[in-house]
Design an enzyme around this catalytic site. Structure first.
Site, PDB file in Angstrom:
ATOM      1  N   LYS A  48     -13.469 -11.766  15.631  1.00 25.86           N
ATOM      2  CA  LYS A  48     -13.034 -13.150  15.834  1.00 25.86           C
ATOM      3  C   LYS A  48     -13.862 -14.043  14.925  1.00 25.86           C
ATOM      4  CE  LYS A  48     -10.955 -16.595  18.009  1.00 25.86           C
ATOM      5  NZ  LYS A  48      -9.503 -16.806  18.097  1.00 25.86           N
TER       6      LYS A  48
ATOM      7  N   ASP B 215     -13.421 -10.621  24.695  1.00 25.81           N
ATOM      8  CA  ASP B 215     -13.361 -10.107  26.066  1.00 25.81           C
ATOM      9  C   ASP B 215     -11.963  -9.590  26.386  1.00 25.81           C
ATOM     10  OD1 ASP B 215     -16.022 -10.748  26.551  1.00 25.81           O
ATOM     11  OD2 ASP B 215     -15.545 -12.704  27.428  1.00 25.81           O
TER      12      ASP B 215
END
Length: 199
Positions: free
Chosen positions: A31, A42
């Protein structure tokens, strides 16, 4: 191969698209900038437990445009200082849309143009999305950023897809939203279409 997962706006479905690609093709995940929690990493970790996930390029606590979070948290990073991980099988998920500011001067698309890799552009169906999609495709083409495909998230709208494909000549791949329980079932056709693109 390094591939950007870019979007026409925030919440287009970039992380779902990334999860489908990681699960079906074994990509590593990165990311570029994360703003707020829970993190997209997550989500990938939950749906794709076997995926190698790199630490975010920049992790912001503020759930807002990165340039605002940067100021609120007194961070001095520059967009082009964010280094891509050393992986040759990497998905780079961007933040927000193509013109989301990364710092006070540069946007996501500026980063993509500086560190060039092809992209899957992610969008979803809603009133006005055709305009946003066409503008995004035009911006990528102007910067000579290769568009592997437009990934349309959600229930397929054949008439919209036909117009966009005829107008832009960009390949469209459809991907329904999914959960951890039905990821592979929902992404089966998507996998078959992407295999043709990547080979």
């Amino acid at each position: 191969m390094k591939i950007y997962i870019s979007g026409i706006h925030t919440d287009a479905g970039k992380t779902h698209c990334s999860a489908a690609l990681c699960a079906n093709f074994g990509f590593d995940y990165f990311k570029l900038i994360q703003a707020g929690e829970p993190t997209d990493s997550d989500f990938i970790r939950k749906l794709c437990p076997k995926t190698r996930i790199f630490k975010e390029g920049m992790l912001l606590k503020t759930p807002a445009s990165p340039h605002l979070g940067r100021k609120k948290e007194n961070l001095n990073y520059k967009a082009f200082d964010i280094a891509l991980p050393k992986s040759e099988h990497l998905l780079i998920e961007s933040a927000g849309g193509l013109f989301t500011p990364l710092d006070d001067e540069k946007t996501v698309i500026d980063y993509m143009a500086r560190f060039k890799h092809p992209t899957f552009l992610v969008a979803k169906y809603y009133l006005g999305s055709i305009n946003h999609i066409l503008l995004s495709i035009e911006a990528l083409k102007q910067r000579n950023i290769e568009i592997l495909a437009l990934v349309m998230m959600g229930e397929k709208d054949l008439l919209q897809d036909e117009f966009i494909q005829n107008y832009t000549k960009v390949k469209i791949v459809n991907l329904p939203f999914f959960t951890a329980q039905n990821l592979f079932a929902q992404s089966k056709i998507f996998k078959e279409e992407v295999e043709k693109i990547l080979t």
